[in-house]
Design a protein around this motif. Structure first.
Motif, PDB file in Angstrom:
ATOM      1  N   UNK A   1       0.832  -1.207   0.000  1.00  0.00           N
ATOM      2  CA  UNK A   1       0.000   0.000   0.000  1.00  0.00           C
ATOM      3  C   UNK A   1       0.866   1.257   0.000  1.00  0.00           C
ATOM      4  N   UNK A   2       1.981   1.213   0.732  1.00  0.00           N
ATOM      5  CA  UNK A   2       2.892   2.363   0.754  1.00  0.00           C
ATOM      6  C   UNK A   2       3.484   2.599  -0.634  1.00  0.00           C
ATOM      7  N   UNK A   3       3.795   1.529  -1.364  1.00  0.00           N
ATOM      8  CA  UNK A   3       4.307   1.681  -2.728  1.00  0.00           C
ATOM      9  C   UNK A   3       3.269   2.360  -3.614  1.00  0.00           C
ATOM     10  N   UNK A   4       2.018   1.928  -3.496  1.00  0.00           N
ATOM     11  CA  UNK A   4       0.965   2.575  -4.264  1.00  0.00           C
ATOM     12  C   UNK A   4       0.882   4.067  -3.989  1.00  0.00           C
ATOM     13  N   UNK A   5       1.048   4.438  -2.729  1.00  0.00           N
ATOM     14  CA  UNK A   5       1.036   5.867  -2.363  1.00  0.00           C
ATOM     15  C   UNK A   5       2.214   6.598  -3.007  1.00  0.00           C
ATOM     16  N   UNK A   6       3.407   5.994  -2.937  1.00  0.00           N
ATOM     17  CA  UNK A   6       4.590   6.647  -3.506  1.00  0.00           C
ATOM     18  C   UNK A   6       4.457   6.835  -5.007  1.00  0.00           C
ATOM     19  N   UNK A   7       3.758   5.916  -5.660  1.00  0.00           N
ATOM     20  CA  UNK A   7       3.589   6.006  -7.109  1.00  0.00           C
ATOM     21  C   UNK A   7       2.421   6.906  -7.509  1.00  0.00           C
ATOM     22  N   UNK A   8       1.743   7.489  -6.514  1.00  0.00           N
ATOM     23  CA  UNK A   8       0.646   8.412  -6.804  1.00  0.00           C
ATOM     24  C   UNK A   8      -0.627   7.740  -7.258  1.00  0.00           C
ATOM     25  N   UNK A   9      -0.820   6.473  -6.911  1.00  0.00           N
ATOM     26  CA  UNK A   9      -2.005   5.745  -7.354  1.00  0.00           C
ATOM     27  C   UNK A   9      -3.207   5.920  -6.441  1.00  0.00           C
ATOM     28  N   UNK A  10      -3.014   6.566  -5.296  1.00  0.00           N
ATOM     29  CA  UNK A  10      -4.096   6.768  -4.327  1.00  0.00           C
ATOM     30  C   UNK A  10      -4.819   5.447  -4.044  1.00  0.00           C
ATOM     31  N   UNK A  11      -4.093   4.478  -3.468  1.00  0.00           N
ATOM     32  CA  UNK A  11      -4.651   3.130  -3.298  1.00  0.00           C
ATOM     33  C   UNK A  11      -5.690   2.995  -2.194  1.00  0.00           C
ATOM     34  N   UNK A  12      -5.784   3.983  -1.306  1.00  0.00           N
ATOM     35  CA  UNK A  12      -6.786   3.905  -0.243  1.00  0.00           C
ATOM     36  C   UNK A  12      -7.628   5.169  -0.223  1.00  0.00           C
ATOM     37  N   UNK A  13      -8.831   5.056   0.336  1.00  0.00           N
ATOM     38  CA  UNK A  13      -9.757   6.189   0.367  1.00  0.00           C
ATOM     39  C   UNK A  13     -10.443   6.271   1.724  1.00  0.00           C
ATOM     40  N   UNK A  14     -10.850   7.479   2.060  1.00  0.00           N
ATOM     41  CA  UNK A  14     -11.701   7.703   3.226  1.00  0.00           C
ATOM     42  C   UNK A  14     -13.150   7.473   2.806  1.00  0.00           C
TER      43      UNK A  14
END
Length: 368
Positions: A324-337
């Protein structure tokens, strides 16, 4: 907030556990109104599938596939409950159910019953083993992974068949159901005609064997588990580094040549044992030993950066938090509120430019 692609569509969701709820959550994310019908005394089985539980004490398993839904408790065993369910169907565009074959018909809620009260209904039935000779068999993901061949090609070797770490067949079946529903809706938009959509776990598992099943059908090769290796490509597996494992997924000769340059051993690309993929597969063991000797000199993160800069598909084996942290670093916005939810959730992976997915409500509490 812009309207979703399925804004105005109403889904009566009689499904539970994973395959059906995954499909209906996707419909909800795309804008549909999803009304989840749950049994008295506990609702969807996955409401009790904890730990882990979130900060509100809700099972995170249930939360994973039930956002963007309303919930209503109906006793389908009673006349009043069946009448209420039929009223919901009469107001719906889509019905999704994953009871054993024949259950909805016995309740007076089958496809023929539904289209009497709602001509044009799209009625999706998800089963474990179809509606024929396998109708009486219970459809559980682990069971289907076993009898459907998936476990035979998963694991360290043929003596240790292993399930995939998530209920992958359920998820894939949910996606096939989603595709079938969307196709039926497109047909209805053209013709005004509804139809029945059917999919099952075993057929999905067999379809998802792709190259492994094709190898048997086309060449008579019965595949077996090879650990993290690929039957047709090398190097395409897990290697040791100075600190933790890394995956190399080298799919062509150009990538292999780039790999050898980064590793400081360009002569390997012209070695007769490794000049093309067929040769590399034939000499897999020698290649594995040579590459491991080079890779253990640096860390996985070092190689990740160097190899990807050179166009070589490679990466460390992340845990879920690191993924999930990798997704964040790549700007994919993998999680949502999610409004009203106790925790963030994994985002829908579909990106639409004009009608983006929306996250309107948390997984519903079970109505009193």
């Amino acid at each position: 907030m812009s309207a979703g692609a399925l804004d105005g569509l109403v889904v009566a969701d009689f499904s539970r556990v994973l395959a059906g709820p995954y499909a209906t959550m996707m419909l909800g994310d795309l804008g549909a109104r999803v009304i989840k019908i749950e049994r008295p005394g506990g609702g969807d089985d996955t409401r009790a599938w904890g730990p882990p539980l979130d900060a509100d004490g809700q099972a995170t398993y249930f939360n994973a596939v039930n956002r963007n839904k309303e919930s209503v408790v109906i006793d389908l065993g009673s006349d009043a409950g069946r009448a209420q369910a039929l009223d919901l169907i009469a107001a719906a565009d889509v019905v999704v159910e994953n009871f054993r074959t024949g259950t909805m018909e016995k309740l007076g809620l089958g496809y023929d019953d539904a289209r009497r009260v709602r001509p044009g209904i799209v009625y999706c039935s998800i089963t474990g083993f179809g509606s024929g000779a396998g109708a009486a068999l219970a459809g559980y993901d682990l069971l289907v992974q076993a009898v459907g061949g998936l476990m035979s090609v998963t694991g360290p070797d043929p003596s240790q068949p292993t399930k995939v770490g998530v209920a992958l067949v359920d998820v894939l079946t949910g996606l096939h159901a989603l595709a079938g529903i969307q196709a039926a809706l497109a047909h209805r938009a053209r013709t005004g005609e509804g139809q029945r959509v059917e999919t099952d776990l075993l057929s999905t598992a067999l379809s998802s064997l792709v190259n492994q099943a094709s190898g048997f059908l086309g060449a008579g090769v019965v595949p077996a588990a090879m650990g993290n290796r690929h039957p047709s490509i090398a190097p395409y597996e897990v290697f040791s580094t100075a600190d933790r494992p890394i995956v190399l997924a080298v799919g062509n000769d150009k990538q292999f040549a780039a790999l050898t340059r980064v590793l400081g051993a360009p002569e390997l690309a012209t070695d007769a044992r490794f000049t093309d993929n067929t040769a590399r597969v034939a000499h897999r063991e020698e290649l594995f030993a040579l590459l491991t000797e080079l890779l253990v000199r640096r860390s996985a993160d070092d190689w990740f950066a160097l190899l990807n800069d050179a166009g070589v598909p490679a990466g460390p084996i992340n845990d879920v938090a690191e993924a999930l942290a990798l997704g964040e670093r790549l700007g994919l916005q993998p999680t949502v509120e999610i409004p009203g939810a106790a925790a963030r959730q994994v985002a829908n992976p579909i990106v639409l430019s004009a009608t983006p997915v929306t996250y309107r409500s948390a997984p519903p509490r079970l109505p009193e």
